[in-house]
Design an enzyme around this catalytic site. Sequence first.
Site, PDB file in Angstrom:
ATOM      1  N   ASP A  59       0.740  -1.212   0.088  1.00 49.77           N
ATOM      2  CA  ASP A  59      -0.042   0.077  -0.082  1.00 49.77           C
ATOM      3  C   ASP A  59       0.923   1.334   0.114  1.00 49.77           C
ATOM      4  O   ASP A  59       1.562   1.609   0.805  1.00 49.77           O
ATOM      5  CB  ASP A  59      -0.802   0.254   1.207  1.00 49.77           C
ATOM      6  CG  ASP A  59      -1.839   1.293   1.311  1.00 49.77           C
ATOM      7  OD1 ASP A  59      -1.867   2.077   0.586  1.00 49.77           O
ATOM      8  OD2 ASP A  59      -2.559   1.116   2.151  1.00 49.77           O
ATOM      9  N   SER A 138       1.263  11.698 -16.115  1.00 52.35           N
ATOM     10  CA  SER A 138       0.058  12.205 -17.044  1.00 52.35           C
ATOM     11  C   SER A 138       0.421  13.432 -17.845  1.00 52.35           C
ATOM     12  O   SER A 138       1.367  14.246 -17.372  1.00 52.35           O
ATOM     13  CB  SER A 138      -1.129  12.330 -16.254  1.00 52.35           C
ATOM     14  OG  SER A 138      -1.953  12.825 -17.099  1.00 52.35           O
ATOM     15  N   TYR A 151      -5.841  16.460  -8.966  1.00 50.68           N
ATOM     16  CA  TYR A 151      -5.350  15.336  -9.666  1.00 50.68           C
ATOM     17  C   TYR A 151      -4.075  16.048 -10.501  1.00 50.68           C
ATOM     18  O   TYR A 151      -2.741  15.515 -10.073  1.00 50.68           O
ATOM     19  CB  TYR A 151      -6.065  14.698 -10.581  1.00 50.68           C
ATOM     20  CG  TYR A 151      -5.389  13.467 -11.423  1.00 50.68           C
ATOM     21  CD1 TYR A 151      -4.985  12.418 -10.804  1.00 50.68           C
ATOM     22  CD2 TYR A 151      -4.989  13.856 -12.867  1.00 50.68           C
ATOM     23  CE1 TYR A 151      -4.385  11.409 -11.602  1.00 50.68           C
ATOM     24  CE2 TYR A 151      -4.266  12.838 -13.547  1.00 50.68           C
ATOM     25  CZ  TYR A 151      -4.131  11.368 -13.035  1.00 50.68           C
ATOM     26  OH  TYR A 151      -3.380  10.907 -13.586  1.00 50.68           O
ATOM     27  N   LYS A 155       0.212  15.392  -9.979  1.00 48.53           N
ATOM     28  CA  LYS A 155       1.086  14.889 -11.187  1.00 48.53           C
ATOM     29  C   LYS A 155       2.089  16.071 -11.316  1.00 48.53           C
ATOM     30  O   LYS A 155       3.208  15.729 -11.631  1.00 48.53           O
ATOM     31  CB  LYS A 155       0.095  14.746 -12.370  1.00 48.53           C
ATOM     32  CG  LYS A 155      -0.646  13.574 -11.869  1.00 48.53           C
ATOM     33  CD  LYS A 155       0.297  12.095 -11.783  1.00 48.53           C
ATOM     34  CE  LYS A 155      -0.653  10.935 -11.950  1.00 48.53           C
ATOM     35  NZ  LYS A 155       0.112   9.704 -11.669  1.00 48.53           N
TER      36      LYS A 155
END
Length: 279
Positions: A59, A138, A151, A155
Site C-alpha cells: 500500500d 500524465s 489530480y 502529477k
Amino acid sequence: MSKIALVTGTSSGIGMHTSVLLAQSGYTVVATMRNVAKAEPLNQEAKAHGVSLDTRHLDVQDGASITACVQDVMRTHGHIDLLVNNAGSGFLGTIEETSLEDLHQVMDVNFFGVWRMTQAVLPVMRAAHSGRIVTVTSVGGLIGQPFNDAYCAAKFAVEGLMESLAPVAQRLGIHVCLIEPGPVHTEFVASVREKATRSQTAAEVYAPMREAYLAGTMQVFATIGQQGAEVGRVIVEAATAEIPHFRYPTSATICELIARKYVDPTGDAIVALTGARLS
C-alpha cells in the site's frame, strides 16, 4: 541473473499490462497491489501470456507496508533493479468542489506514494550503483486540465520531484524516467467518473461547464484513447533502453500537445485550448 522489477498498482490497467510485458522481457516481476484479493485478473493475464509473477501486498499510502515489502523483496531476490511507480488515484472537481480531505487523499496516493516508494528503493539502488526508476505521471502533470485541480497538482508535483532527482540520481548510476500518457482506457477512468457523479452537488455555476468538459472527454477517449498495453510497452522501452530518455510521452498526439506548451512561454495558448473544452 534475472533483473528484479518492483511494480506498484498492478491489479488492472497499465500496471497489470506492464507487469506481464516486463516478465516477457526477461524481468522477474514483483507485482504489488493494495488488495491482493483483486489479483485474479493479473494472474489470468500472466497465465495467458505464459509468464509467472511474484504477487505481493503493498500500500503506497502506508510507510510500514512499503518498508516490509522492500525488505522482503531484498531477502527473497537480493536486489531491485527497476521500480515502476504506477499506483494512482483520480478525482474530478474544481477547487470549490474539493475538500481538504479529498485533496489529501489524492496527494497521498499520487505524490506522497511515489515519494515513499522512491525513498525506500533509492538506498538499495545507490548501494548497487545501478537501477532505474520509472514513474507514470500524465499529460495532466504538464498541462492543467479543467476539473482536475487536485489530480493535476499531484502529477505536477511528481514531475517536479523527478526532474529534480534525475541529475543527482544519474551521478549515482540510477536512471530516472517519466511516462506521460494521455487518455487511457482503464478501470482508473471509470472510478474517476464515479467521483464526478458524486461531486455534482457542488455549486450549480459549474454544472454546464462540467457537462461540456465530460462530453468532450468522452469524445477524446473515443478518438485518441490508448489501451493499457500500449502504455505498458512504452514503460518497457524506458526500462530496457541502454540510455533512456527522461520523458516518454506515450503517443504522437501527446507529444504535439506538450510541444504547444513548450513554445509558448506566456501559457496563453494552453489556457485557451483547455478553456475551449468548457462550452
